[in-house]
Design an enzyme around this catalytic site. Structure first.
Site, PDB file in Angstrom:
ATOM      1  N   PRO A  43      37.860  51.048 -38.372  1.00  0.00           N
ATOM      2  CA  PRO A  43      37.576  52.424 -37.949  1.00  0.00           C
ATOM      3  C   PRO A  43      37.933  52.630 -36.478  1.00  0.00           C
ATOM      4  CG  PRO A  43      35.554  51.261 -38.603  1.00  0.00           C
ATOM      5  CD  PRO A  43      36.675  50.313 -38.812  1.00  0.00           C
ATOM      6  N   ASP A 249      51.466 -10.336 -45.581  1.00  0.00           N
ATOM      7  CA  ASP A 249      50.617 -11.505 -45.815  1.00  0.00           C
ATOM      8  C   ASP A 249      49.161 -11.113 -45.981  1.00  0.00           C
ATOM      9  OD1 ASP A 249      51.950 -14.127 -43.687  1.00  0.00           O
ATOM     10  OD2 ASP A 249      52.509 -13.430 -45.676  1.00  0.00           O
ATOM     11  N   LYS A 271      49.452 -15.918 -49.083  1.00  0.00           N
ATOM     12  CA  LYS A 271      49.079 -17.232 -49.608  1.00  0.00           C
ATOM     13  C   LYS A 271      47.611 -17.419 -49.310  1.00  0.00           C
ATOM     14  CE  LYS A 271      53.025 -18.706 -47.413  1.00  0.00           C
ATOM     15  NZ  LYS A 271      53.715 -19.620 -46.564  1.00  0.00           N
ATOM     16  N   GLY A 302      50.727 -12.178 -39.963  1.00  0.00           N
ATOM     17  CA  GLY A 302      49.544 -12.199 -39.092  1.00  0.00           C
ATOM     18  C   GLY A 302      49.898 -12.846 -37.760  1.00  0.00           C
ATOM     19  N   GLY A 303      49.293 -12.376 -36.688  1.00  0.00           N
ATOM     20  CA  GLY A 303      49.497 -12.981 -35.369  1.00  0.00           C
ATOM     21  C   GLY A 303      50.920 -12.826 -34.894  1.00  0.00           C
ATOM     22  N   ASP A 304      51.495 -13.919 -34.430  1.00  0.00           N
ATOM     23  CA  ASP A 304      52.892 -13.934 -33.974  1.00  0.00           C
ATOM     24  C   ASP A 304      53.724 -14.688 -35.017  1.00  0.00           C
ATOM     25  OD1 ASP A 304      54.744 -13.731 -31.346  1.00  0.00           O
ATOM     26  OD2 ASP A 304      55.179 -15.555 -32.482  1.00  0.00           O
ATOM     27  N   THR A 332      49.129 -13.559 -30.890  1.00  0.00           N
ATOM     28  CA  THR A 332      48.744 -14.683 -31.718  1.00  0.00           C
ATOM     29  C   THR A 332      47.219 -14.825 -31.760  1.00  0.00           C
ATOM     30  OG1 THR A 332      49.194 -17.001 -32.164  1.00  0.00           O
ATOM     31  CG2 THR A 332      48.877 -16.407 -29.851  1.00  0.00           C
ATOM     32  N   MET A 384      44.271 -23.057 -38.379  1.00  0.00           N
ATOM     33  CA  MET A 384      44.117 -23.555 -39.758  1.00  0.00           C
ATOM     34  C   MET A 384      43.189 -24.766 -39.786  1.00  0.00           C
ATOM     35  SD  MET A 384      48.113 -23.282 -40.753  1.00  0.00           S
ATOM     36  CE  MET A 384      48.701 -23.688 -39.131  1.00  0.00           C
TER      37      MET A 384
END
Ligand SMILES: C[S@@+](CC[C@H](N)C(=O)[O-])C[C@H]1O[C@@H](n2cnc3c(N)ncnc32)[C@H](O)[C@@H]1O
Length: 478
Positions: A43, A249, A271, A302-304, A332, A384
């Site tokens: 309006p 991996d 693995k 994984g890592g380097d 790493t 490991m």
């Protein structure tokens, strides 16, 4: 996904804005910027809306809203203070199937207006699904600073040569690759640095050169770091997003695999300790075959990749086959885990050097030069080593290291589930009987600094390693 983002062509289409105040003016302006013919129904109009009406940018239907007014419009936006009117606009559009947005009332919207980064013809839309307009605004502001204005010019240049490329380069895949190389290579860089004419010359030249571009595959051997996706390098991210196939991996976090392009094929070749279900030869052969098929393959490790990663073996196979590859270093586990555990690997007062050692056993044997290790003053990092940690500690003591020599085990370092166990060569093996893989054993005085320097206690938002899943080899791969 809560909502499907789409971009609508409004050029020369009728759109309606209900309301005559400041919000209505902003929404009308946005639709006009996309080429729409906008009518405001109210309006009375005021402020910016009034100015837009006066200078002919908006048509004004001076009236109270009535249901029939929405007919024939491509989009309708309501921006009034009156709940009843807003509801009426929503209902009128819904029953006619016309997309409608009521400002600040998500429950009365069949579409939302996202935050926009405008680098026309490149447009980026940001939405939080109506949860937090402030967050959307902040994200938009960040994108504004990240995306140079020249992206628009780049898009225009590519658009001008699209047909020429179609005529010259056959095959969708090859053409896609050609454009990616143009955008990512010197031509893209020239446009972004303001040398558009030079870029155009090179692009035109490229498309008139005698030899048509052909597909050639390549492998990117990428270190994905120890777990936290934030530890990925820029280069890793860029190549990951270029890849047609991602081969990964078990130690690569899901969030990192998710950074690949949506269409990229994902192949798991992980693995598990003791289960060499996917042999190294299989993996190297798979990479060779995929690259030979012309695929760009991101091999995430994984890592380097060059530290206990068997990356060297994988690229030896590629080199022998004459296939191109690049190696991207990663953080790493020793660096990542030690940093997140507050254990400096070297320290003026405690250790002047550091040694990375494998704790992987062949059968029951751990064939290491124990005397040399026990006599060294290095920080020793055993990869490991979860299954052999007790043997490592016993052997170091047996070869002359003090029984009270300090040691630590870092379980799932840098991830939300990180745990750090500290002790001595005598006490640590008993403390880690329930520790899980992946874990890293660190031996040396520096480990005692964890008590005072430990700073990371998990963030609750990083998915850790992959759940067990079946290794998978691509059809026809080695
Ligand atoms: C096959 S090696 C791969 C090493 C990898 N290339 C690197 O540079 O970190 C796997 C070992 O790395 C260590 N590791 C990898 N990620 C880890 C993590 N997030 N936390 C603790 N240890 C980790 C563990 O000792 C694991 O057994």
């Amino acid at each position: 996904m809560d909502q499907l983002p789409i971009f609508m062509n409004l050029r020369d289409k009728d759109c309606l804005v209900v309301g005559g105040g400041a919000v209505a003016a902003r929404k009308a302006d946005l639709m006009r910027a996309a080429g729409a013919r906008v009518t405001v129904v109210a309006p009375a109009v005021s402020g910016e809306t009034r100015r837009m009406v006066d200078d002919g940018r908006l048509a004004w239907h001076e009236a109270e809203f009535a249901d029939a007014m929405v007919a024939g419009n491509r989009l309708v936006i309501a921006a009034t203070d009156e709940t009843q009117v807003n509801r009426a606009v929503f209902a009128a559009c819904e029953c006619r199937g016309i997309p409608v947005n009521v400002a600040d009332q998500p429950e009365l919207c069949s579409f939302i207006l996202p935050g926009i980064v405008d680098r026309s013809p490149v447009t980026i839309a940001v939405s939080t699904g109506g949860r937090s307009p402030v967050l959307a605004r902040l994200m938009r502001a960040r994108l504004e600073t990240l995306i140079p204005a020249s992206f628009g010019r780049l898009a225009n240049l590519l658009g001008r040569y699209r047909q020429a490329a179609k005529d010259r380069i056959h095959g969708l895949e090859t053409r896609k690759r050609f454009w990616e190389d143009v955008i990512d290579g010197p031509i893209g860089n020239l446009v972004l640095s303001g040398k558009e004419r030079e870029a155009e010359g090179q692009l035109a030249q490229l498309l008139t050169d005698k030899a048509a571009p052909t597909d050639s595959g390549e492998v990117y051997l990428i270190g994905a770091g120890p777990g936290d996706p934030d530890l990925l390098t820029f280069r890793a991210l860029r190549l990951l997003q270029k890849a047609d196939v991602v081969v990964y991996d078990r130690l690569v976090a899901p969030a990192i695999v998710d950074l690949a392009r949506r269409e990229a094929e994902r192949i798991y070749v992980g693995k598990r300790a003791g289960h060499h279900s996917c042999s190294q030869e299989d993996i190297s052969g798979l990479l060779r075959d995929l690259a030979a098929q012309g695929k760009r393959v991101a091999r995430l490790k994984g890592g380097d990749p060059f530290i206990f990663g068997r990356g060297g073996e994988e690229i030896e196979v590629l080199a022998a086959a004459g296939l191109p590859f690049q190696v991207v270093p990663g953080i790493t586990a020793a660096s990542g885990c030690a940093a997140y555990a507050g254990i400096p690997l070297t320290h003026r007062d405690h250790a002047q050097s550091v040694r990375f050692v494998t704790g992987h056993r062949r059968g029951d044997e751990l064939d290491l030069d124990w005397k040399n290790l026990a006599e060294s003053r290095d920080t020793l990092v055993f990869y490991m080593s979860l299954g052999s940690a007790r043997q490592i500690c016993d052997q170091l003591i047996a070869h002359g290291m003090a029984r009270g020599g300090k040691a630590a085990l870092i379980e799932r370092g840098t991830t939300d589930n990180q745990r750090v166990y500290t002790g001595t060569l005598t006490t640590l093996p008993n403390k880690i009987t329930a520790a899980e893989s992946p874990s890293l054993l660190i031996v040396g005085e520096v480990t005692q600094l964890h008590d005072s320097l430990g700073w990371f206690h998990g963030r609750g938002d990083i998915p850790t390693v992959f759940p067990d899943s079946e290794p998978y080899l691509a059809k026809g791969a080695a």
